[in-house]
Design a protein around this motif. Structure first.
Motif, PDB file in Angstrom:
ATOM      1  N   VAL A 133    -128.377   2.434 -10.536  1.00 44.35           N
ATOM      2  CA  VAL A 133    -127.948   1.908  -9.364  1.00 44.35           C
ATOM      3  C   VAL A 133    -127.864   0.148  -9.548  1.00 44.35           C
ATOM      4  N   HIS A 134    -126.460  -0.084  -9.483  1.00 43.23           N
ATOM      5  CA  HIS A 134    -126.059  -1.402  -9.886  1.00 43.23           C
ATOM      6  C   HIS A 134    -125.743  -2.097  -8.783  1.00 43.23           C
ATOM      7  N   GLY A 135    -126.311  -3.696  -8.609  1.00 44.19           N
ATOM      8  CA  GLY A 135    -125.814  -4.349  -7.582  1.00 44.19           C
ATOM      9  C   GLY A 135    -126.130  -6.058  -7.681  1.00 44.19           C
ATOM     10  N   ILE A 136    -126.169  -6.559  -6.827  1.00 46.30           N
ATOM     11  CA  ILE A 136    -126.419  -8.245  -6.641  1.00 46.30           C
ATOM     12  C   ILE A 136    -127.812  -8.473  -6.130  1.00 46.30           C
ATOM     13  N   THR A 145    -129.235  -3.848 -12.701  1.00 46.35           N
ATOM     14  CA  THR A 145    -128.991  -2.396 -12.945  1.00 46.35           C
ATOM     15  C   THR A 145    -130.502  -2.121 -12.779  1.00 46.35           C
ATOM     16  N   TYR A 146    -130.650  -0.999 -11.650  1.00 47.85           N
ATOM     17  CA  TYR A 146    -131.897  -0.135 -11.662  1.00 47.85           C
ATOM     18  C   TYR A 146    -131.742   1.194 -12.299  1.00 47.85           C
ATOM     19  N   LEU A 147    -132.709   1.468 -13.312  1.00 44.61           N
ATOM     20  CA  LEU A 147    -132.715   2.828 -13.742  1.00 44.61           C
ATOM     21  C   LEU A 147    -133.613   3.691 -12.745  1.00 44.61           C
ATOM     22  N   PRO A 148    -133.317   5.133 -12.568  1.00 42.88           N
ATOM     23  CA  PRO A 148    -134.089   5.907 -11.709  1.00 42.88           C
ATOM     24  C   PRO A 148    -135.522   5.462 -11.695  1.00 42.88           C
ATOM     25  N   THR A 149    -136.041   5.568 -13.074  1.00 39.71           N
ATOM     26  CA  THR A 149    -137.542   5.268 -13.075  1.00 39.71           C
ATOM     27  C   THR A 149    -138.047   3.766 -12.456  1.00 39.71           C
ATOM     28  N   GLN A 171    -123.644  -2.203  -5.267  1.00 40.26           N
ATOM     29  CA  GLN A 171    -122.391  -2.280  -5.473  1.00 40.26           C
ATOM     30  C   GLN A 171    -121.714  -0.600  -5.977  1.00 40.26           C
ATOM     31  N   ARG A 172    -122.675  -0.166  -6.780  1.00 37.08           N
ATOM     32  CA  ARG A 172    -122.128   1.195  -7.338  1.00 37.08           C
ATOM     33  C   ARG A 172    -123.298   1.887  -7.763  1.00 37.08           C
ATOM     34  N   LEU A 173    -123.011   3.376  -7.801  1.00 36.35           N
ATOM     35  CA  LEU A 173    -123.951   4.238  -8.249  1.00 36.35           C
ATOM     36  C   LEU A 173    -123.021   4.819  -9.797  1.00 36.35           C
TER      37      LEU A 173
END
Ligand SMILES: Cc1cc2nc3c(=O)[nH]c(=O)nc-3n(C[C@H](O)[C@H](O)[C@H](O)COP(=O)(O)OP(=O)(O)OC[C@H]3O[C@@H](n4cnc5c(N)ncnc54)[C@H](O)[C@@H]3O)c2cc1C
Length: 174
Positions: A133-136, A145-149, A171-173
């Motif tokens: 999961v990428h965002g600001i 960016t957050y990894l699933p873990t 912003q995006r998956l």
């Protein structure tokens, strides 16, 4: 005042003082530079109940776009902007013969709303299909960016609904 009646699934006749449409990443950066503290991120408005009158600035996510990052016989990695409609995204995958998330069809809302409560239906949860999961970060203004873990996914919950609620704009998956 700006009407939000068509921006929430239950069509509550709510209104806000300011509505900012996020159509590109720069819109988030510009918003951040204004240093507004009282704001609320709105996706498809399908998991919220609005008050009649909202003092907060509403950030309406309208980021669009789907990119194919990788494909082989076993896997596909897509980069999907968080303002894309969730159901349309499921249909897009089905039409391309990419299976996995079809049980999540017809769930209303946006792609960005999906990881917030780890949407699920008929034994399938989105957490099992998220690469990142990428965002600001709306506090620091930096991309993250957050990894699933790191997402603390649980039954209808995640870090985006708890520790990072309203402070991280996805912003995006991938
Ligand atoms: C008829 C109906 C059926 C439903 N069925 C299901 C179901 O089967 N399974 C299920 O899991 N859920 C279901 N839901 C709940 C809902 O569809 C999901 O929770 C959906 O993912 C919400 O997405 P949204 O874009 O509408 O988010 P919103 O309702 O707009 O927002 C929900 C929360 O997420 C935050 N948020 C939204 N987008 C972002 C973003 N880009 N960055 C950061 N924060 C964000 C908001 O600030 C808010 O706190 C259903 C709802 C309805 C009305």
């Amino acid at each position: 005042m700006i009407s939000l009646v068509n921006l929430n699934t239950f069509h509550i006749n709510s209104s806000c003082k300011e509505l900012i449409q996020i159509k590109k990443i720069e819109d988030i950066i510009s918003f951040k530079e204004r240093n507004i503290k009282d704001y609320y991120i709105l996706g498809g408005g399908s998991n919220i109940l609005l008050l009649d009158s909202i003092e907060n600035v509403i950030l309406k996510n309208e980021l669009k776009g789907i990119q194919l990052l990788h494909q082989n016989n076993d896997n596909v990695i897509l980069r999907i902007a968080s303002g894309e409609n969730w159901h349309d995204t499921v249909i897009y995958c089905i039409n391309n013969n990419w299976c996995g998330i079809e049980n999540l069809a017809l769930i209303p809302g946006t792609v960005g709303g999906a990881p917030v409560q780890n949407i699920g239906a008929y034994g399938v949860e989105i957490k099992d299909f998220i690469y990142a999961v990428h965002g600001i970060d709306l506090v620091s203004g930096k991309e993250k960016t957050y990894l699933p873990t790191e997402c603390q996914f649980a039954y209808r919950s995640s870090i985006f609904k708890t520790d990072l609620k309203n402070s991280f704009s996805s912003q995006r998956l991938n």
